[in-house]
Design a protein around this motif. Sequence first.
Motif, PDB file in Angstrom:
ATOM      1  N   ARG A  78     -11.864  -1.812 -31.672  1.00  0.00           N
ATOM      2  CA  ARG A  78     -12.285  -1.934 -33.074  1.00  0.00           C
ATOM      3  C   ARG A  78     -11.129  -1.953 -34.054  1.00  0.00           C
ATOM      4  NH1 ARG A  78     -16.385  -4.163 -31.469  1.00  0.00           N
ATOM      5  NH2 ARG A  78     -17.401  -4.061 -33.479  1.00  0.00           N
ATOM      6  N   THR A 114     -13.482 -10.556 -48.689  1.00  0.00           N
ATOM      7  CA  THR A 114     -14.692 -10.953 -47.972  1.00  0.00           C
ATOM      8  C   THR A 114     -14.497 -10.827 -46.465  1.00  0.00           C
ATOM      9  OG1 THR A 114     -15.288 -12.487 -49.763  1.00  0.00           O
ATOM     10  CG2 THR A 114     -16.341 -12.834 -47.624  1.00  0.00           C
ATOM     11  N   ALA A 171     -14.639  -7.172 -45.648  1.00  0.00           N
ATOM     12  CA  ALA A 171     -16.022  -6.696 -45.663  1.00  0.00           C
ATOM     13  C   ALA A 171     -16.732  -7.033 -44.357  1.00  0.00           C
ATOM     14  CB  ALA A 171     -16.774  -7.297 -46.851  1.00  0.00           C
ATOM     15  N   ALA A 172     -16.441  -8.211 -43.805  1.00  0.00           N
ATOM     16  CA  ALA A 172     -17.035  -8.597 -42.525  1.00  0.00           C
ATOM     17  C   ALA A 172     -16.580  -7.654 -41.414  1.00  0.00           C
ATOM     18  CB  ALA A 172     -16.660 -10.040 -42.186  1.00  0.00           C
ATOM     19  N   LEU A 176     -15.642  -4.517 -41.817  1.00  0.00           N
ATOM     20  CA  LEU A 176     -16.309  -3.234 -42.028  1.00  0.00           C
ATOM     21  C   LEU A 176     -17.732  -3.270 -41.496  1.00  0.00           C
ATOM     22  CD1 LEU A 176     -15.069  -2.338 -45.639  1.00  0.00           C
ATOM     23  CD2 LEU A 176     -14.221  -1.452 -43.458  1.00  0.00           C
ATOM     24  N   GLU A 177     -18.414  -4.391 -41.681  1.00  0.00           N
ATOM     25  CA  GLU A 177     -19.776  -4.541 -41.158  1.00  0.00           C
ATOM     26  C   GLU A 177     -19.794  -4.476 -39.635  1.00  0.00           C
ATOM     27  OE1 GLU A 177     -22.926  -4.867 -42.433  1.00  0.00           O
ATOM     28  OE2 GLU A 177     -21.996  -4.213 -44.304  1.00  0.00           O
ATOM     29  N   GLU A 178     -18.716  -4.931 -39.008  1.00  0.00           N
ATOM     30  CA  GLU A 178     -18.654  -4.944 -37.544  1.00  0.00           C
ATOM     31  C   GLU A 178     -18.116  -3.635 -36.966  1.00  0.00           C
ATOM     32  OE1 GLU A 178     -17.771  -8.462 -35.302  1.00  0.00           O
ATOM     33  OE2 GLU A 178     -17.323  -9.557 -37.146  1.00  0.00           O
ATOM     34  N   GLY A 179     -17.891  -2.664 -37.836  1.00  0.00           N
ATOM     35  CA  GLY A 179     -17.503  -1.356 -37.352  1.00  0.00           C
ATOM     36  C   GLY A 179     -16.030  -1.181 -37.078  1.00  0.00           C
ATOM     37  N   ASP A 189     -17.101   0.068 -51.608  1.00  0.00           N
ATOM     38  CA  ASP A 189     -17.659   0.335 -50.277  1.00  0.00           C
ATOM     39  C   ASP A 189     -16.976   1.578 -49.705  1.00  0.00           C
ATOM     40  OD1 ASP A 189     -18.319   0.338 -47.521  1.00  0.00           O
ATOM     41  OD2 ASP A 189     -18.524  -1.844 -47.501  1.00  0.00           O
ATOM     42  N   ARG A 225     -16.742   2.684 -46.826  1.00  0.00           N
ATOM     43  CA  ARG A 225     -16.064   2.437 -45.558  1.00  0.00           C
ATOM     44  C   ARG A 225     -14.641   1.946 -45.767  1.00  0.00           C
ATOM     45  NH1 ARG A 225     -20.597  -1.529 -43.247  1.00  0.00           N
ATOM     46  NH2 ARG A 225     -20.125  -2.335 -45.322  1.00  0.00           N
TER      47      ARG A 225
END
Length: 391
Positions: free
Chosen positions: A98, A130, A133-134, A136-139, A194, A196
């Motif tokens: 990750r 952007t 952010a992607a 962060l969405e994927e962990g 955000d 995260r």
Amino acid sequence: MPDDEQPRRRVRVAIVPDSFKGSATALEVATAMARGVQRASTAAVSGDLEIRLSPFADGGEGTLDALLDAWGERPRTVATTDALGRPATARYGLSPSRTGVIEAAEACGLPQVSDRPLEPLAASTRGVGTIAAALLEEGAREIVLCVGGSATTDGGTGLLTALGARFLDRAGGELPPGGGALADLDRIDLSRLDPRARTVTWRVACDVTNPLCGERGAAAVFGPQKGATPADVARLDAGLARLAAVVAAEVGLDADALAQRPGTGAAGGMPLLLTAVLGAELVPGSELVAQTLGLADVLAGADLVLTGEGRFDEQSLHGKVVDAVARHAPAGAAVVVIAGEVALDDEAVHAHGVTAALATARGPRTLPELSATVADDVEAAAAAVVRLMGL
């Protein structure tokens, strides 16, 4: 014990090249070197040859591909925007552990906006945010950001805007994109950032020591290559100084110290907010990649280290791939550079821990001809090194 019953010593070869820009990727170069070692080594015949292959990069162009190759991962893509706000598609990477990697130029690079006149005052890093952010969405637990080649001078405001921050004028209105509007900045609203973005670890590949502002700052040094006129440079520099003052008040730092912090002038000031707000660490590009790939482990116990790049010159010895490899190589290992062109004398090569440097060119040829045969030429050079060393 008779000589023929003596245990055979295992021969270890570490292959850690950069790309040959415009001719071959780092993985293609490394693979060609491995072929040359395999066919020339007597240890390969007896099964006593160990090859460790790790395509490398210095934090600039090609770092995303080098890390993906090392991780055995394919690039991911996300819909984003270029430096002028137009729709674009950017690649990024995510390791099995990750760790995410972003090349900022995938979104806000100069090549992406070369089809129209540059807009230095309006160019924005929002597209980079952007991509983040992607991730962060994927962990993602860590984000490695390579900042070279940007068309922007907005201090990273676009990046943070994409993650939820707002940059406001005295009337409470949001500033338009780009560094040209930063002189009107009154305050920063981080309430919608955000969360995260604060908990992930940020590391920024930064190979310059330029501060944010002043005669060595982001606008003065790098602005003209992004289309800035002298008047634009003055406006951008004033805007970045204002940004530093507002950020300093927000996070409790000294404004002048923040504006003069080494490295914050990279990529139009992109590291400023990453370091001050998100706690990012600025790391020399080659060292960042070395840490991410575990270079010390790749080189441990090597008898021969093969590295290289398209042109081996003075710059190669200061923060580039060859420099990092030579500094991390174990004592007693031979470090050999294979390059399309060698522009250094033996004394300079040896002084930086390199045993020898070989040019791949065999006879006078044009650059297109050299590019067409680069894999074969690199393979032949690697085989010659192994035979000379008797491995």
